[in-house]
Design an enzyme around this catalytic site. Sequence first.
Site, PDB file in Angstrom:
ATOM      1  N   GLY A  42     -10.246   0.909   6.103  1.00  0.00           N
ATOM      2  CA  GLY A  42      -8.832   1.542   6.415  1.00  0.00           C
ATOM      3  C   GLY A  42      -8.131   1.704   6.737  1.00  0.00           C
ATOM      4  N   LEU A  43      -7.309   3.029   6.667  1.00  0.00           N
ATOM      5  CA  LEU A  43      -6.861   4.349   7.347  1.00  0.00           C
ATOM      6  C   LEU A  43      -8.176   5.214   8.162  1.00  0.00           C
ATOM      7  CD1 LEU A  43      -3.363   5.215   6.440  1.00  0.00           C
ATOM      8  CD2 LEU A  43      -3.763   3.911   8.374  1.00  0.00           C
ATOM      9  N   ARG A 330       6.032  11.032  -8.973  1.00  0.00           N
ATOM     10  CA  ARG A 330       6.173   9.809  -9.226  1.00  0.00           C
ATOM     11  C   ARG A 330       5.590   9.746 -10.721  1.00  0.00           C
ATOM     12  NH1 ARG A 330       2.657   7.704  -4.443  1.00  0.00           N
ATOM     13  NH2 ARG A 330       4.656   7.104  -3.057  1.00  0.00           N
ATOM     14  N   ARG A 435      -1.132  12.542  -7.641  1.00  0.00           N
ATOM     15  CA  ARG A 435      -0.425  12.318  -5.569  1.00  0.00           C
ATOM     16  C   ARG A 435       1.285  12.308  -4.970  1.00  0.00           C
ATOM     17  NH1 ARG A 435       0.439   8.811  -2.178  1.00  0.00           N
ATOM     18  NH2 ARG A 435      -0.444   6.616  -2.801  1.00  0.00           N
ATOM     19  N   LEU A 441      -1.500   7.870   3.278  1.00  0.00           N
ATOM     20  CA  LEU A 441      -2.099   8.129   4.858  1.00  0.00           C
ATOM     21  C   LEU A 441      -2.498   9.519   5.389  1.00  0.00           C
ATOM     22  CD1 LEU A 441       1.104   5.650   5.217  1.00  0.00           C
ATOM     23  CD2 LEU A 441      -1.178   5.360   4.569  1.00  0.00           C
TER      24      LEU A 441
END
Lengths: 637, 257
Positions: A42-43, A330, A435, A441
């Site tokens: 992944g990243l 969130r 987060r 990212l």
Amino acid sequence: MQLDGKVPGGPLEAKWDRHRFELKLVNPANKRKFNIIVVGTGLAGGSASATLAELGYNVQTFCIQDSPRRAHSIAAQGGINASKNYPNDGDSIRRLFYDTVKGGDFRAREGNIYRLAQVSENIIDQCVAQGVPFAREYGGQLANRSFGGAQVSRTFYARGQTGQQLLLGAYSSLSRQIAVGKVKMYTRREMQELVLVNGQARGIVVRNLINGELESYAADAVVLATGGYGNVFYLSTNAASCNVGAAFKAYRKGAFFANPCYTQIHPTCIPQSGHFQSKLTLMSESLRNDGRVWVPKNKGDKRKPNEIPESERNYYLEIKYPSFGNLVPRDVASRNAKEQCDAGYGVGETGYAVYLDFADAIRRDGKDVIQKKYGNLFDMYANISGDDPYQTPMMIYPASHYAMGGLWVDYNLMSTIPGLFILGEANFSDHGANRLGASALMQGLADGYFILPYTIGGYIAGTSLPRLNTDHAAFKEAAADVKANVERLMSIKGNRTADDLHRELGEIMWNYCGMGRNEEGLSKAVTLIRNLRDEFWQNLLVPGSDQDYNLSLQKAGRVADFLEFGELLAVDALARKESCGSHFNEAYQTEEGEALRDDENFCHVSAWEYKGFGNEPEFHKEPLVFENVKLTQRSYK
Amino acid sequence: MTQDAKTINITLKVWRQKGPGVKGKLETYQVNNISTHMSFLEMLDVVNEDLAVNGKEPIEFDNDCREGICGMCGAVVNGAAHGPGKGMTLCQLHMRKFQNGDTIVVEPWRARAFPIVKDLIVDRSALDRIIQAGGYVSINAGGAPDGNAVPIPQEIAEKAMDAAACIGCGACVAACPNASAMLFVSAKVSQLALLPQGKPEAAKRALTMLRQMDDCGFGNCSNERECEAVCPKEISITNIARLNREYLKAGFFSEFK
């Protein structure tokens, strides 16, 4: 044991610079003598593999999918934060740092977060140079938008496919290194065991998913970038193959697991529509920039949304949080949606959904502008739900999305096992208890491009690493253990599939370890998980053979780990007798229903040490010290 | 979801093949009570659960994100790569696209460059090899100039993004009568040829990527436009025209051969 995060001393701004200077270097000519294993593309894993190879190390990289381009970072939609302050709206490294500390409800390390904010700017530059087609203003400058939990516009984006574009950037750099032979890429491999020699991480055993063969690989250091454990909830926004396996195997070998109870429930997902549901699709949080969240004022109002007049709508986020409105973080948005639905105001067939309405935005900006911003998201929604969000409000509900918890790492991103480094979502380090949007990212790429490549050099240069290969007895033992485990899974021959058992685990986790937790429920979860684990080992059905491609067998191995991990998550939640960020224990809340922290007793990282199958893990503490920010009650009013 | 869910019964004919060198065939399955809210892959999950419980081997198919972005899934459904939906991957296809009583034929991508692994799973590593041949900008981490140092006109950035949206699923290859990967190659070549960062290596990239495409056993483009029709990201064949221009330019004027 009190854990030491090894954050360097000195002023916040100078810590990383100082640390980089103090880290030992590996001579450029010597780098080619060292082998590094990276699991995950992944990243974090993709960028780390490419960067380590660019520096001259020999890298062996592993991924579970058929290509390194498919890791689940690819699904991130909204954007990536950086403190560039291009819009001139008052952003700075310090503000990004502060927003992240506050967004995480003061449960992360200052030093790590400040470093993250510092390198955020390099990430954007790097990605632009790779040819990532970020959105641009008419003058050709990079465009920014705002995102939940921040009052400045610092989010860079490539339509609703930012994760894809950044991942393809990392993948292109990785591909370049594969072509020159500095990275040896192994696809369709699943890590089954971590191999320790003299207490150091020196290799892994993987299962070749095509032919079932077990393969061993040796190296001088092992990097895990294997993502988060959101799929412990069965239904989540994660991809099907996302699992806790690699991290859990490391945990079993002695790496501490930190804060597993911090799991992010994302507020804007498409609600579940039936028992068959295999995943929940995320609708980017960026939609909250223009969408207004509401429920009917009357309980059980079954009228169509367009038939409900303004006066009978409750825009509960705007009313409760006038300064952040629909852009609250969130955890706050999710909890409020649950609260409305639990109280009977929910909409849709199940009553577990709220509206996200774009009618005002379309009236204000025109359909074209909205289409340009969110077109692909609207299409995606229309396709899944069968409704047209240009005409009728979207229905959304929270779903498991991201894991803030993960393997414990120090400032060098090294776990409690020497030579085992953990990157990206798989570690616990930067997001605290919650987060912020567009920060995953940033963290994945920060770890892979700009942090690990330095710190791993410090480890290699300062450590005695005797030459060894996979003939070493430790590899034989590890492979034998893996083989025995595979045979055990195959031999149960019961009558419930791994999917079926996973679904049941997910229901337990969602009901008792989800957005609202209490001691009774968490204790009950522990019992239920243990019972389900017994059921799994007695009644699992794995069809087919272990000698060829067998997804059912892969899933069985992953569910076995989730069944142990789920208990760890509940145990951690039980031990944290406070509410903070995503961890909301109903016994600890303010009069207004917000999370109530207990900084006196719980301002620490909880790190758990494995003590054998079925045994209580041992608790360790890393106290969190705040020298630069004042701990306050988070308020988004 | 405001539409009421209904259930349908369908007949599935699915390609079953044990492994690369083994003969495969279509197997028929009667599948009942499928909710139209299900995705196509969720329908296959239901079939597989049933097969497993009845002691049979499930149908193996690649899938991962189930939201149309990872590029892992894909099969030819009733003759169309990714099935009857426009601009979507197989995982985004929902059963509301089908009628009660339909017969649905499901086959793997078929191309010489994509050997079958098992059932509906194929080996698409050739696409990775094409990217490795030049689908990148040669820049190491560190030392990149400020992101705003080189302005990129919005329409150029948008065009680059249109091309960059490719998910590498291979549907274009499966749909092409020549099993050509030209749309895939052109998407990457276009993205990087449009952007200033990709220009220095544009000529070399066009030549090496196309050479690699040939070496992998993909065919050439004969303007059938089938690729564009099935592309889940609706990547336009104007990218192939751009690739051809880049290729010609490189062939005539570049130092690199």
